[in-house]
Design an enzyme around this catalytic site. Structure first.
Site, PDB file in Angstrom:
ATOM      1  N   HIS A 298     -59.348 -76.911  -2.198  1.00 56.02           N
ATOM      2  CA  HIS A 298     -59.932 -76.505  -3.484  1.00 56.02           C
ATOM      3  C   HIS A 298     -61.044 -77.442  -3.936  1.00 56.02           C
ATOM      4  O   HIS A 298     -61.657 -77.195  -4.969  1.00 56.02           O
ATOM      5  CB  HIS A 298     -58.858 -76.462  -4.583  1.00 56.02           C
ATOM      6  CG  HIS A 298     -58.033 -75.216  -4.573  1.00 56.02           C
ATOM      7  ND1 HIS A 298     -58.534 -73.987  -4.969  1.00 56.02           N
ATOM      8  CD2 HIS A 298     -56.752 -74.997  -4.215  1.00 56.02           C
ATOM      9  CE1 HIS A 298     -57.586 -73.072  -4.859  1.00 56.02           C
ATOM     10  NE2 HIS A 298     -56.494 -73.656  -4.398  1.00 56.02           N
TER      11      HIS A 298
ATOM     12  N   LYS B 278     -62.297 -70.547   1.101  1.00 57.34           N
ATOM     13  CA  LYS B 278     -62.482 -70.651  -0.351  1.00 57.34           C
ATOM     14  C   LYS B 278     -63.982 -70.813  -0.650  1.00 57.34           C
ATOM     15  O   LYS B 278     -64.732 -69.860  -0.459  1.00 57.34           O
ATOM     16  CB  LYS B 278     -61.614 -71.775  -0.911  1.00 57.34           C
ATOM     17  CG  LYS B 278     -60.124 -71.392  -0.848  1.00 57.34           C
ATOM     18  CD  LYS B 278     -59.191 -72.368  -1.546  1.00 57.34           C
ATOM     19  CE  LYS B 278     -57.780 -71.821  -1.605  1.00 57.34           C
ATOM     20  NZ  LYS B 278     -56.823 -72.559  -0.766  1.00 57.34           N
TER      21      LYS B 278
ATOM     22  N   SER C  86     -53.958 -76.962  -7.458  1.00 59.04           N
ATOM     23  CA  SER C  86     -54.490 -75.635  -7.783  1.00 59.04           C
ATOM     24  C   SER C  86     -53.996 -75.080  -9.105  1.00 59.04           C
ATOM     25  O   SER C  86     -54.589 -74.155  -9.627  1.00 59.04           O
ATOM     26  CB  SER C  86     -54.142 -74.666  -6.662  1.00 59.04           C
ATOM     27  OG  SER C  86     -52.746 -74.485  -6.603  1.00 59.04           O
TER      28      SER C  86
HETATM   29  C1  LIG Z   1     -55.684 -72.365   0.150  1.00 59.67           C
HETATM   30  C2  LIG Z   1     -55.078 -73.624   0.576  1.00 59.67           C
HETATM   31  C3  LIG Z   1     -54.610 -73.795   1.883  1.00 59.67           C
HETATM   32  C4  LIG Z   1     -54.593 -72.666   2.883  1.00 59.67           C
HETATM   33  O1  LIG Z   1     -55.883 -72.303   3.273  1.00 59.67           O
HETATM   34  P1  LIG Z   1     -56.080 -71.085   4.286  1.00 59.67           P
HETATM   35  O2  LIG Z   1     -57.306 -71.417   5.055  1.00 59.67           O
HETATM   36  O3  LIG Z   1     -56.219 -69.862   3.434  1.00 59.67           O
HETATM   37  O4  LIG Z   1     -54.863 -71.033   5.147  1.00 59.67           O
HETATM   38  C5  LIG Z   1     -54.127 -75.037   2.246  1.00 59.67           C
HETATM   39  N1  LIG Z   1     -54.087 -76.070   1.374  1.00 59.67           N
HETATM   40  C6  LIG Z   1     -54.509 -75.925   0.094  1.00 59.67           C
HETATM   41  C7  LIG Z   1     -54.456 -77.097  -0.837  1.00 59.67           C
HETATM   42  C8  LIG Z   1     -55.017 -74.705  -0.348  1.00 59.67           C
HETATM   43  O5  LIG Z   1     -55.416 -74.572  -1.596  1.00 59.67           O
END
Ligand SMILES: *Cc1c(COP(=O)(O)O)cnc(C)c1O
Length: 397
Positions: A211, A242, A183
């Site tokens: 992502h 996301k 990220s």
């Molecule tokens: C955002 C993210 C998470 C967590 O996702 P949520 O559904 O908001 O708990 C886990 N792993 C990665 C790589 C992320 O970018």
């Protein structure tokens, strides 16, 4: 007792503030979208949401959520295995499996929970986990909850991964774990090499597509599509928070027996509430949209290319990206913060990141593109970057 604790907490909070690491929360009073309204009434263009496909306020998802409120009510008041499973939950799990080309899927309240609950049921002290050093916090926590031996390799470093595979040959099972897209840089995991090494050394592969799902690959099926590896990875975790609508919810999808065992043993699944029907119904609608067209992916890929090429052509230093995350490198923490503040005054909302979120001396502004951004939005953002970049001496002119 609290008096003593209070003084220590106050000191710790002060330390965070002095170090410049205190996180303030900006309050929005509009839906999440390409353009958002802040509490002071200011409208700004949003370039820091994970709203990659612009679905956070999509009318079809809102309608689907409304419909389920009528047909299935508001809350489930139960975990899945007691009385928290509706027909909608089963349909969404099926749609996710179809999307990723996997056997079966298990839903969680979040991807944080999916990652927190995936290792402990599958791996014992006789096993080994080989984990990328930049993996998400939820993977790190999930690994901590499991007694398998941990090996780490430097981000996307395949020589080190191979070394760790050689070092861990005594283990019963071995699992390589990686984020699909990292990220902070927007780079993708070298899945072709990872799967080749997994085959060579007889290891399992797990990829977290949070992502990358919806974003990466010609039709947005994630890194397994990008590298033409559908069906070759045993475990995929992902989020509905996301690209996929941005509400809440996570999932693990993959081999049938793995998913079945997780339903029996995974603690965040067994001991935490079932997703609300409105969220599940919107999720179903969203995967239906994804199967009809990949216009949104086309638009997102177009926007990312445009942004990168125009920013580079005026002299900005961008990390190579294979996702919708673009790191505009400034290297200096104070500069990154000032740059982001000045962009906000120009109506562009982005965030500066510095140590400890990124390595020391690698401060940057992270820009996240969305299919919801129009050409006019992009032009406004790039114009603002140029104007601030010149004022702060980052680019010439
Ligand atoms: C955002 C993210 C998470 C967590 O996702 P949520 O559904 O908001 O708990 C886990 N792993 C990665 C790589 C992320 O970018």
């Amino acid at each position: 007792m609290f008096d003593r604790m209070k003084a220590n907490l106050q000191a710790e909070l002060q330390q965070i503030k002095t170090a410049g690491l205190f996180k303030e929360e900006r309050i929005l009073v509009s839906p999440q979208s390409a353009e958002i309204t802040l509490k002071n009434g200011k409208k700004v263009l949003n370039f820091c949401a994970n709203n990659y496909l612009g679905l956070s306020d999509h009318p079809r998802l809102i309608a689907a959520a409304h419909k389920a409120l009528e047909t299935h009510g508001y809350g489930m008041s139960s975990v899945r295995f007691i009385c928290g499973t509706t027909d909608l939950h089963k349909i969404l799990e099926q749609k996710i499996s179809e999307y990723f080309g996997t056997d079966d899927t298990i839903l969680y309240a979040s991807a944080f929970d999916a990652n927190g609950g995936v290792f402990e049921p599958l791996l014992s002290p006789k096993d080994a986990i080989i984990s990328d050093s930049l993996n998400h916090a939820s993977i790190i926590d999930g690994v901590r909850l499991c007694k398998a031996e941990l090996y780490r390799y430097a981000n996307a470093n395949m020589e080190q991964l191979e070394e760790r595979l050689i070092m861990s040959q005594e283990a019963n099972y071995r699992m390589i774990v990686t984020d699909g897209v990292f990220s902070m840089d927007g780079n993708v995991a070298p899945m072709d090499e990872i799967v080749r090494l997994a085959d060579k050394y007889d290891a399992l592969v797990m990829v977290d597509e949070c992502h990358s799902a919806g974003v990466v690959g010609p039709t947005g099926r994630g890194v397994t599509e990008l590298f033409d590896l559908r069906g070759r990875v045993e475990i995929i975790t992902g989020t509905l928070g996301k690209a996929f609508g941005g509400a809440i919810g996570g999932f693990t999808t993959g081999k049938k027996e793995i998913i079945e065992l997780l339903r029996q043993r995974s603690r965040p699944y067994l001991f935490s509430n079932s997703l609300p029907p409105a969220v599940v119904s919107a999720g179903i609608e969203m995967f239906d949209m994804m199967s009809e067209t990949h216009e949104l992916q086309d638009r997102l890929h177009h926007n990312t290319k445009q942004f990168v090429s125009q920013m580079q052509s005026v002299g900005f230093d961008l990390k190579p990206t294979k996702s919708a995350i673009c790191a505009v490198m400034l290297y200096d923490a104070v500069l990154a913060k000032n740059f982001a503040d000045m962009l906000l005054e120009e109506g562009i909302y982005v965030v500066g990141f510095s140590f400890p979120v990124v390595p020391r001396g690698e401060a940057r502004i992270r820009v996240q593109l969305s299919a919801a951004h129009t050409d006019a939005h992009l032009e406004k953002a790039i114009t603002a970057f140029i104007s601030v970049g010149k004022k702060l001496g980052v680019i010439g002119g």
